[in-house]
Design a protein around this motif. Structure first.
Motif, PDB file in Angstrom:
ATOM      1  N   ALA A   1      -2.940 -20.255   6.586  1.00 49.24           N
ATOM      2  CA  ALA A   1      -2.137 -20.485   5.378  1.00 49.24           C
ATOM      3  C   ALA A   1      -1.417 -19.201   4.985  1.00 49.24           C
ATOM      4  N   LEU A   2      -0.127 -19.319   4.583  1.00 51.64           N
ATOM      5  CA  LEU A   2       0.702 -18.132   4.367  1.00 51.64           C
ATOM      6  C   LEU A   2       0.161 -17.235   3.255  1.00 51.64           C
ATOM      7  N   ASN A   3      -0.186 -17.773   2.123  1.00 49.07           N
ATOM      8  CA  ASN A   3      -0.568 -16.957   0.971  1.00 49.07           C
ATOM      9  C   ASN A   3      -2.076 -16.983   0.735  1.00 49.07           C
ATOM     10  N   PHE A   4      -2.809 -17.014   1.819  1.00 41.20           N
ATOM     11  CA  PHE A   4      -4.261 -17.105   1.703  1.00 41.20           C
ATOM     12  C   PHE A   4      -4.878 -15.792   1.213  1.00 41.20           C
ATOM     13  N   THR A   5      -4.408 -14.666   1.727  1.00 42.73           N
ATOM     14  CA  THR A   5      -4.992 -13.379   1.342  1.00 42.73           C
ATOM     15  C   THR A   5      -4.449 -12.925  -0.005  1.00 42.73           C
ATOM     16  N   LYS A   6      -5.288 -12.242  -0.767  1.00 39.68           N
ATOM     17  CA  LYS A   6      -4.906 -11.716  -2.066  1.00 39.68           C
ATOM     18  C   LYS A   6      -4.352 -10.307  -1.921  1.00 39.68           C
ATOM     19  N   ALA A   7      -3.789  -9.792  -2.992  1.00 39.41           N
ATOM     20  CA  ALA A   7      -3.242  -8.439  -2.983  1.00 39.41           C
ATOM     21  C   ALA A   7      -4.341  -7.445  -2.634  1.00 39.41           C
ATOM     22  N   GLY A   8      -4.056  -6.604  -1.665  1.00 39.60           N
ATOM     23  CA  GLY A   8      -5.025  -5.594  -1.242  1.00 39.60           C
ATOM     24  C   GLY A   8      -5.979  -6.064  -0.169  1.00 39.60           C
ATOM     25  N   GLU A   9      -6.052  -7.365   0.084  1.00 36.75           N
ATOM     26  CA  GLU A   9      -6.931  -7.873   1.117  1.00 36.75           C
ATOM     27  C   GLU A   9      -6.279  -7.707   2.495  1.00 36.75           C
ATOM     28  N   PRO A  10      -7.036  -7.309   3.501  1.00 38.91           N
ATOM     29  CA  PRO A  10      -6.476  -7.167   4.844  1.00 38.91           C
ATOM     30  C   PRO A  10      -6.319  -8.525   5.522  1.00 38.91           C
ATOM     31  N   ASN A  11      -5.592  -8.547   6.622  1.00 39.63           N
ATOM     32  CA  ASN A  11      -5.453  -9.789   7.390  1.00 39.63           C
ATOM     33  C   ASN A  11      -6.795 -10.256   7.939  1.00 39.63           C
ATOM     34  N   SER A  12      -7.736  -9.316   8.118  1.00 35.96           N
ATOM     35  CA  SER A  12      -9.051  -9.699   8.646  1.00 35.96           C
ATOM     36  C   SER A  12      -9.789 -10.619   7.682  1.00 35.96           C
ATOM     37  N   ALA A  13      -9.343 -10.697   6.412  1.00 39.12           N
ATOM     38  CA  ALA A  13      -9.983 -11.603   5.460  1.00 39.12           C
ATOM     39  C   ALA A  13      -9.732 -13.063   5.839  1.00 39.12           C
ATOM     40  N   ARG A  14      -8.750 -13.295   6.708  1.00 40.60           N
ATOM     41  CA  ARG A  14      -8.490 -14.665   7.183  1.00 40.60           C
ATOM     42  C   ARG A  14      -9.555 -15.123   8.174  1.00 40.60           C
ATOM     43  N   CYS A  15     -10.362 -14.199   8.676  1.00 41.17           N
ATOM     44  CA  CYS A  15     -11.362 -14.500   9.710  1.00 41.17           C
ATOM     45  C   CYS A  15     -12.729 -14.646   9.068  1.00 41.17           C
ATOM     46  N   ASP A  16     -13.298 -15.835   9.168  1.00 41.52           N
ATOM     47  CA  ASP A  16     -14.633 -16.065   8.600  1.00 41.52           C
ATOM     48  C   ASP A  16     -15.143 -17.406   9.118  1.00 41.52           C
ATOM     49  N   SER A  17     -16.304 -17.812   8.683  1.00 40.50           N
ATOM     50  CA  SER A  17     -16.815 -19.119   9.074  1.00 40.50           C
ATOM     51  C   SER A  17     -15.998 -20.216   8.412  1.00 40.50           C
TER      52      SER A  17
ATOM     53  N   ALA B   1       1.027   4.868   2.826  1.00 42.82           N
ATOM     54  CA  ALA B   1       0.064   5.084   1.746  1.00 42.82           C
ATOM     55  C   ALA B   1      -0.978   3.972   1.784  1.00 42.82           C
ATOM     56  N   CYS B   2      -2.193   4.324   1.388  1.00 46.19           N
ATOM     57  CA  CYS B   2      -3.287   3.358   1.422  1.00 46.19           C
ATOM     58  C   CYS B   2      -3.338   2.549   0.133  1.00 46.19           C
ATOM     59  N   ILE B   3      -3.391   1.240   0.294  1.00 51.33           N
ATOM     60  CA  ILE B   3      -3.654   0.340  -0.831  1.00 51.33           C
ATOM     61  C   ILE B   3      -5.039  -0.236  -0.570  1.00 51.33           C
ATOM     62  N   CYS B   4      -5.981   0.188  -1.399  1.00 50.05           N
ATOM     63  CA  CYS B   4      -7.377  -0.169  -1.154  1.00 50.05           C
ATOM     64  C   CYS B   4      -7.617  -1.651  -1.411  1.00 50.05           C
ATOM     65  N   HIS B   5      -8.544  -2.216  -0.639  1.00 50.87           N
ATOM     66  CA  HIS B   5      -8.900  -3.622  -0.801  1.00 50.87           C
ATOM     67  C   HIS B   5      -9.625  -3.834  -2.124  1.00 50.87           C
ATOM     68  N   THR B   6      -9.463  -5.025  -2.615  1.00 52.62           N
ATOM     69  CA  THR B   6     -10.233  -5.408  -3.796  1.00 52.62           C
ATOM     70  C   THR B   6     -11.517  -6.073  -3.335  1.00 52.62           C
ATOM     71  N   ASN B   7     -12.594  -5.740  -3.992  1.00 50.12           N
ATOM     72  CA  ASN B   7     -13.887  -6.280  -3.613  1.00 50.12           C
ATOM     73  C   ASN B   7     -14.676  -6.547  -4.890  1.00 50.12           C
ATOM     74  N   PRO B   8     -15.116  -7.784  -5.079  1.00 52.12           N
ATOM     75  CA  PRO B   8     -15.827  -8.092  -6.323  1.00 52.12           C
ATOM     76  C   PRO B   8     -17.166  -7.364  -6.451  1.00 52.12           C
ATOM     77  N   ASN B   9     -17.689  -6.863  -5.357  1.00 52.48           N
ATOM     78  CA  ASN B   9     -19.014  -6.241  -5.389  1.00 52.48           C
ATOM     79  C   ASN B   9     -18.962  -4.723  -5.545  1.00 52.48           C
ATOM     80  N   LYS B  10     -17.792  -4.134  -5.307  1.00 55.20           N
ATOM     81  CA  LYS B  10     -17.717  -2.672  -5.426  1.00 55.20           C
ATOM     82  C   LYS B  10     -16.273  -2.254  -5.646  1.00 55.20           C
ATOM     83  N   LYS B  11     -16.120  -1.064  -6.192  1.00 54.01           N
ATOM     84  CA  LYS B  11     -14.802  -0.494  -6.422  1.00 54.01           C
ATOM     85  C   LYS B  11     -14.489   0.457  -5.275  1.00 54.01           C
ATOM     86  N   ILE B  12     -13.353   0.223  -4.617  1.00 60.39           N
ATOM     87  CA  ILE B  12     -12.932   1.066  -3.501  1.00 60.39           C
ATOM     88  C   ILE B  12     -11.778   1.935  -3.985  1.00 60.39           C
TER      89      ILE B  12
END
Length: 795
Positions: free
Chosen positions: A68-84, A542-553
């Motif tokens: 899906a085109l807009n599946f990842t959120k701002a700051g999320e890498p493309n690897s977030a598309r890979c999961d169970s 420049a690095c745009i850090c991922h957003t993570n609900p469990n920790k601040k990067i």
């Protein structure tokens, strides 16, 4: 847990001991914990910030990709598309947008099991094509039904060494009996004959010209010349031909007991055209009354070339290169027999049966029978062995591609189910159907379609299996530039593939004069680190850090977070501090690497005015961690440390007496020593060392807080020895020399006088003991004429 229980089934089938089963299960649980795969099997855990659909799919069978085109959120890498699949669905990815290739199997040839005249099909299916995903097992259900009267080729291989003389006479009569016996189990039977002795070189045979013509012990007895292997009769269904050709044979001879049986079996296996093997059940009957030579024995006859596993029969059927190639190894022979679908039957005498029973264990689908001394029971032996071999079905594979694993689960007619590296069922009766579950797993992506065979050993039928991998993604993408990628790239499985002049997650960056490598390097802390520490996206350098609900990067390179710190009692920084980029920043009043200690550094000092750990350690959790050698609680003593007295002797000399090697640089060289001079020093711990002038220095060293810091009391006056009296020494020396010389002369004179006196006394004694002879000298004569002087006057 399902995957572990599935792996446990083979052990349960083998009735594993409970203790062993518990140990194995504990090992699986620990392994799962270490690898982080949990009890549900391998997890999908992408680690690359720029993962693609293909990379995701190849991580393992549990990984799926959301296109899906807009599946990842701002700051999320493309690897977030890979999961169970379940996780992707819970995150809002629709089932139609999930790419998750599955295994498939195509039955290409699946004829039913039949036995009608010459049309015999014992195994089904006959040909399949597998479409496999890496790491995902695929089962093939295979059925086998033993047909009645399956055609048989039997090649009789006989030892013709001299000890088999009586056996040959019985074998000459075997033709009709063998065919008749085997026709009771099959209508199509052919029989052939070959013989062997040994290699025709010393020390295996006698190479004397006369013995090469007739190797028999008795010269009056006719024996044929020695040979290694001779193919005599091609496979035929004519009993008379067998009897006629075998009847022409005569015995031969060799020197040592072992024979060239393995040489003969190798040539019989690989010379299929000469032997006349058909595509049917192939039996090789081996008869002998002695052992066999194997690889390495040829060196005794200067034969160093290893056996090449090729056919070397000449037009007369003789193995003429036997003096060129060594005997084959057992492993090589077993491989060639299996490759050519040949089942050996070892008919041997009682004394050597143990040898051939061990050999049979190394050759799949082989049998051993006891041969009477005159071979009279060979027909019944062959018949029984054939029935036993035919009743055992062994399913094995051949030419398995690299990276493909296979296992077998046998479902036999007796209700027994077992798993092994081969499928095996015993006591399979005619027209009884059995089945096997074959599990095929590809551990890696194959570059092309690979094939291998699965066949029941001893039968000519086979199952052909071809394997094609599903390592890619079919996303039905359009080749046009997409607005999703700012019209600077195309969409591939939901991810932008930018044109050469653009970069970025949505092709939004113009690299300008900077190369992609330069932009990527700007997002790395150093050459050894990952882009944005694998916790962010590199956007236009420049690095745009991922957003993570469990920790601040955070951080320039996304190298920091607020959770990766030491914990104490399950609490981050013991609940008395904040985690800042991997280190605990403790609240006031707390210390330690995990803020686990209440700050009370005074407990690390001796007395009110004492220094912390005597400046020889660190105060950790209100306890001194001393430097090597120093002892807690305050790091004051060092029992094992060497005495400082000999170490600082030059400093003592320059500080106390302004002399020695450090005289010109005393202050700088000895700045760690505080000293004072004293008139007297009475202390049993005082040091006593010699200076550069050989004077004894007396001083007392006291160690201060810190490392190598001393306070020294030095006795003002050194103890120097009195200088020597040179004149007295010289005078005394000269007088001494003269006195010694005079004494030596006097002793010499005395010894000489004593010696002379002793010699004179000895002379006197010998003179006194001498006696002279009074006899007249016979040479002396007195005067006989007296002359008187007339002038002589007597008066």
């Amino acid at each position: 847990m399902t995957s572990i229980i599935g792996n446990l089934l083979p052990f349960l089938n083998y009735r594993t001991k409970p203790l062993e089963m518990v140990k194995w299960l504990l090992f699986q649980l620990v392994l799962a914990s270490v690898l982080g795969i949990g009890l549900a099997g391998p997890s999908c855990n992408p680690t690359r910030a720029e993962a693609t659909c293909r990379e995701c799919i190849n991580l393992g069978p549990t990984c799926a990709w959301c296109k899906a085109l807009n599946f990842t959120k701002a700051g999320e890498p493309n690897s977030a598309r890979c999961d169970s699949v379940e996780t992707l669905k819970s995150r809002g990815c629709q089932r139609a947008d999930i790419i998750n290739p599955q295994n498939d199997m195509e039955l290409q040839v699946d004829k039913p099991l039949v036995h009608s005249g010459d049309n015999v099909i014992q195994i089904k299916p006959q040909k399949v094509k597998l479409f496999l995903r890496r790491g995902s097992p695929q089962n093939i259900e295979v059925k086998f039904k033993r047909a009645e009267g399956y055609p048989v080729d039997l090649y009789y291989l006989m030892d013709l060494s001299y000890s088999m003389k009586d056996d040959l006479e019985n074998v000459k009569k075997l033709g009709g009996q063998l065919l008749q016996a085997l026709r009771s189990v099959t209508k199509s039977i052919k029989i052939g004959f070959g013989s062997f002795v040994d290699k025709t070189v010393l020390p295996f045979v006698n190479t004397h010209p006369e013995k090469m013509k007739n190797p028999c012990p008795d010269k009056t007895e006719a024996c044929q010349p020695p040979f290694d292997f001779r193919h005599i009769l091609k496979l035929t269904d004519q009993a008379d031909t067998f009897t006629q050709e075998v009847g022409k044979q005569s015995i031969s001879g060799n020197l040592d007991p072992p024979e060239a049986g393995l040489d003969a079996m190798m040539q019989a296996a690989v010379c299929g055209e000469a032997i006349g093997w058909r595509n049917v059940t192939r039996l090789l009957v081996y008869t002998s009354d002695d052992g066999f030579h194997f690889a390495g024995d040829g060196k005794l006859g200067a034969i160093l070339t290893p056996n090449d596993g090729q056919c070397h029969l000449n037009k007369n059927g003789i193995y003429e290169d036997n003096t060129v190639y060594d005997y084959p190894s057992i492993a090589e022979l077993a491989s060639k027999l299996a490759e050519n679908n040949i089942q050996p039957i070892f008919a041997v005498t009682t004394k050597i049966m143990p040898i051939y029973q061990e050999l049979s264990k190394m050759i799949p689908k082989s049998a051993v029978g006891e041969l009477k001394e005159d071979s009279s029971n060979v027909v019944q032996l062959i018949k029984d062995a054939y029935n036993n071999l035919s009743a055992t079905v062994i399913l094995a594979h051949k030419n398995l591609p690299d990276g493909v694993q296979i296992s077998y689960t046998s479902h036999c007619s007796d209700g027994d189910t077992r798993s092994d590296k081969e499928g095996t069922c015993s006591n399979v009766k005619i027209n009884t159907e059995i089945s096997f579950t074959i599990t095929v797993t590809a551990e890696k992506c194959l570059t092309k379609t690979e094939s291998f065979e699965i066949r029941p050993l001893g039968f000519t039928e086979k199952l052909e299996v071809s394997v094609q991998m599903r390592c890619g993604c079919k996303c039905d993408d359009k080749p046009d530039l997409s607005s999703h990628c700012n019209n600077k790239g195309t969409v591939k499985c939901g991810v932008c593939s930018c044109t050469e002049d653009r970069i970025g997650k949505f092709c939004e960056c113009d690299p300008g004069k900077r190369s992609t490598q330069d932009l990527d390097a700007a997002c790395r802390k150093d050459n050894t680190s990952a882009t944005c520490s694998n916790q962010g996206d590199c956007v236009c350098g420049a690095c745009i850090c991922h957003t993570n609900p469990n920790k601040k990067i955070y951080g320039q390179y996304c190298e920091c977070d607020d959770q990766n710190c030491e914990r104490n009692l399950g609490k981050l920084c013991a609940g008395h501090g904040k985690c800042d980029c991997g280190k605990c920043q403790c609240d006031k009043g707390f210390g330690g690497t995990a803020c686990e200690c209440a700050d009370a550094k005074g407990q690390c000092a001796e007395g009110v005015n004492g220094t912390t750990c005597s400046k020889r350690g660190t105060c950790t959790c209100n306890e001194c961690k001393c430097l090597a050698g120093y002892q807690p609680p305050y790091c004051k003593e060092c029992p094992g440390c060497p005495s400082p007295c000999p170490i600082y002797v030059h400093c003592i000399e320059c500080l106390g007496f302004s002399s020695g090697p450090f005289e010109k640089n005393c202050t700088k060289s000895c700045k760690n020593i505080q000293h004072r001079l004293v008139d007297d020093l009475n202390d049993q711990n005082a040091c006593k060392e010699k200076d550069s002038k050989n004077c004894w220095m007396n001083f007392l060293m006291k160690e201060l807080d810190g490392v190598s810091q001393y306070e020294v009391m030095i006795k003002k006056k050194a103890e120097c020895p009195e200088p020597p009296n040179v004149i007295a020494i010289v005078a005394g020396g000269v007088a001494g020399v003269l006195l010694i010389g005079l004494l030596i002369l006097m002793v010499w004179k005395l010894l000489t006088e004593l010696y002379d006196r002793r010699e004179y006394k000895k002379f006197e004694k010998e003179k006194a003991r001498s006696k002279w002879n009074d006899a007249d000298n016979p040479l002396f004569k007195k005067a006989t004429t007296t002359v008187l002087n007339p002038n002589f006057n007597e008066d």
